[in-house]
Write a protein that holds these residues in place. Structure first.
Motif, short mmCIF file in Angstrom:
data_model
loop_
_atom_site.label_atom_id
_atom_site.label_comp_id
_atom_site.label_asym_id
_atom_site.label_seq_id
_atom_site.Cartn_x
_atom_site.Cartn_y
_atom_site.Cartn_z
N GLU A 1 22.76 13.14 4.52
CA GLU A 1 23.00 13.26 5.96
C GLU A 1 21.73 13.64 6.71
O GLU A 1 21.46 13.15 7.82
N LEU A 2 20.92 14.52 6.11
CA LEU A 2 19.67 14.92 6.75
C LEU A 2 18.65 13.78 6.71
O LEU A 2 17.89 13.58 7.67
N ALA A 3 18.63 13.02 5.63
CA ALA A 3 17.73 11.88 5.56
C ALA A 3 18.10 10.83 6.60
O ALA A 3 17.22 10.23 7.24
N ALA A 4 19.40 10.63 6.81
CA ALA A 4 19.84 9.67 7.83
C ALA A 4 19.46 10.15 9.23
O ALA A 4 19.04 9.35 10.08
N ALA A 5 19.60 11.45 9.46
CA ALA A 5 19.23 12.00 10.77
C ALA A 5 17.73 11.87 11.00
O ALA A 5 17.29 11.57 12.13
N LEU A 6 16.92 12.07 9.95
CA LEU A 6 15.47 11.94 10.10
C LEU A 6 15.10 10.48 10.40
O LEU A 6 14.23 10.21 11.23
N HIS A 7 15.76 9.55 9.75
CA HIS A 7 15.55 8.12 10.04
C HIS A 7 15.83 7.84 11.51
O HIS A 7 15.03 7.19 12.21
N ASP A 8 16.97 8.32 12.01
CA ASP A 8 17.34 8.06 13.41
C ASP A 8 16.38 8.74 14.37
O ASP A 8 16.05 8.18 15.43
N TYR A 9 15.93 9.93 14.01
CA TYR A 9 14.96 10.63 14.86
C TYR A 9 13.66 9.84 14.97
O TYR A 9 13.12 9.65 16.07
N VAL A 10 13.14 9.37 13.85
CA VAL A 10 11.90 8.60 13.86
C VAL A 10 12.09 7.31 14.66
O VAL A 10 11.22 6.91 15.45
N ALA A 11 13.22 6.67 14.49
CA ALA A 11 13.49 5.43 15.23
C ALA A 11 13.50 5.69 16.74
O ALA A 11 13.06 4.84 17.52
N GLU A 12 13.98 6.83 17.17
CA GLU A 12 14.08 7.14 18.60
C GLU A 12 12.75 7.60 19.19
O GLU A 12 12.39 7.20 20.31
N TRP A 13 12.00 8.42 18.46
CA TRP A 13 10.86 9.11 19.05
C TRP A 13 9.49 8.59 18.60
O TRP A 13 8.47 9.01 19.16
#
Length: 368
Positions: A285-297
């Motif tokens: 779940e944390l790896a998925a959140a980090l992926h989404d964060y990088v994609a956004e920012w």
């Protein structure tokens, strides 16, 4: 046969090697003992880079940072190894904090500039910003692996004895010193030191005597990752992003690591672990959140390119360090995921505590 030494340092990661270097360069005979092999990845000192992050407001951290900068430079001079790469640091995500850090740094004569989001994105096109951005040009990264090598080389040049594969299985203060029993994998032997410095990270509570008044230390496994830049020519600073609470698991940090990409991670969000029984894998779940964060920012990074890293934080409840002495035992612990930049300064403070039983660190670092 029992060995007798004036000073023993238990734990030869970054903080232990720095303490060993500081003691040895002052002319003291010191023995450093490390449970694991040189360059191991079990604790918090491995890896190529760490943020040299100066975005603090508290005087005790800014004082320690100034000492650390001077000592990094001194270590670089004595070993010929450049250890800091000062490409600048960006702090953003909370305009009030940006202003407070700016004012604290300027008041001390440090260089700091507040930029708007548009101007920051123009300068660093691989990143996105949503508010004011603090740029501090005299920050960047510590070359962490090189720093460990330099500290060991520097310590040995001054006569320190640094031993790997040496597990301390018992440590007890008694009238004539601190008695240690060490297991080197083939035999057990005893050492008596006038003073012991314990810098064993996640293993500190298990080494100190049960009566030692150590505050609670919580060990977590954190999983930042390296991401590949879209363009190999993009400029990358180090950064702190104070992400709005609730949007992602926590604030983020990162830095460029030559040959590996750009390191990005959430700060202090990992699960509590036993340091001897870790998965060395990110929580999905944390790896998925980090992926989404990088994609956004991060328009300049490939979000699907993550190469995870596993490390530990050993944290106090306040996230302030423990730098203190009781009797003949000195402790450096609880660096809470933000200690590496201070490494040679922490070594200096711990060496002061070891050699002068009237010395004190800043009050924030005292055992309560």
């Amino acid at each position: 046969m029992t060995e007798h030494v004036p000073y023993v340092v238990v734990g030869a990661g970054a903080m232990g090697l720095a303490t060993t270097w500081q003691l040895a360069r002052r002319g003291h005979r010191v023995l450093a003992l490390e449970r694991f092999a040189r360059g191991h990845s079990h604790g918090a000192s491995h890896g190529a880079t760490r943020n040299f992050n100066n975005a603090y407001t508290a005087a005790h951290y800014l004082d320690l940072l100034a000492l650390a900068r001077a000592e990094w430079d001194e270590l670089s001079r004595t070993t010929g190894e450049p250890l800091l790469r000062l490409h600048g640091l960006l702090t953003h995500g909370d305009d009030a904090v940006v202003a407070q850090v700016h004012d604290a740094l300027v008041a001390r004569g440090e260089r700091a500039e507040v930029l708007g989001a548009v101007e920051a994105a123009r300068r660093w096109s691989g990143m996105r910003f949503g508010g004011d951005v603090l740029f501090t040009p005299d920050a960047g990264v510590v070359r962490a692996a090189a720093a460990l090598d330099a500290l060991e080389v520097g310590a040995r040049r001054h006569g320190a004895d640094v031993r790997y594969g040496q597990r301390v299985v018992a440590l007890e203060e008694r009238g004539d010193g601190v008695s240690l029993t060490i297991d080197d994998g083939e035999r057990r032997y005893d050492v008596v030191a006038d003073t012991a410095v314990v810098t064993s990270g996640a293993w500190t509570p298990g080494i100190l005597p049960p009566s030692f008044p150590l505050p609670r230390l919580t060990v977590t496994e954190e999983s930042p990752a390296h991401f590949s830049p879209v363009s190999p020519d993009a400029r990358w600073p180090s950064f702190n992003h104070l992400v709005a609470r609730g949007t992602y698991p926590g604030p983020t940090y990162g830095m460029p690591t030559p040959g590996e990409g750009v390191k990005v991670g959430f700060h202090h969000v990992g699960p509590v672990v036993d340091p001897d029984h870790r998965t060395f894998r990110p929580v999905p779940e944390l790896a998925a959140a980090l992926h989404d964060y990088v994609a956004e920012w991060f328009p300049g990074l490939e979000p699907d390119s993550a190469e995870p890293i596993s490390c530990t934080y050993t944290s106090t409840d306040s996230e302030d360090f423990v730098l203190d002495r009781r009797g003949r035992i000195v402790v450096g612990a609880g660096f809470s995921g933000h200690g590496f930049k201070f490494t040679p300064a922490v070594g200096s403070v711990l060496a002061d505590l070891a050699t002068d039983d009237t010395a004190r660190a800043a009050e924030a670092f005292w055992i309560r």
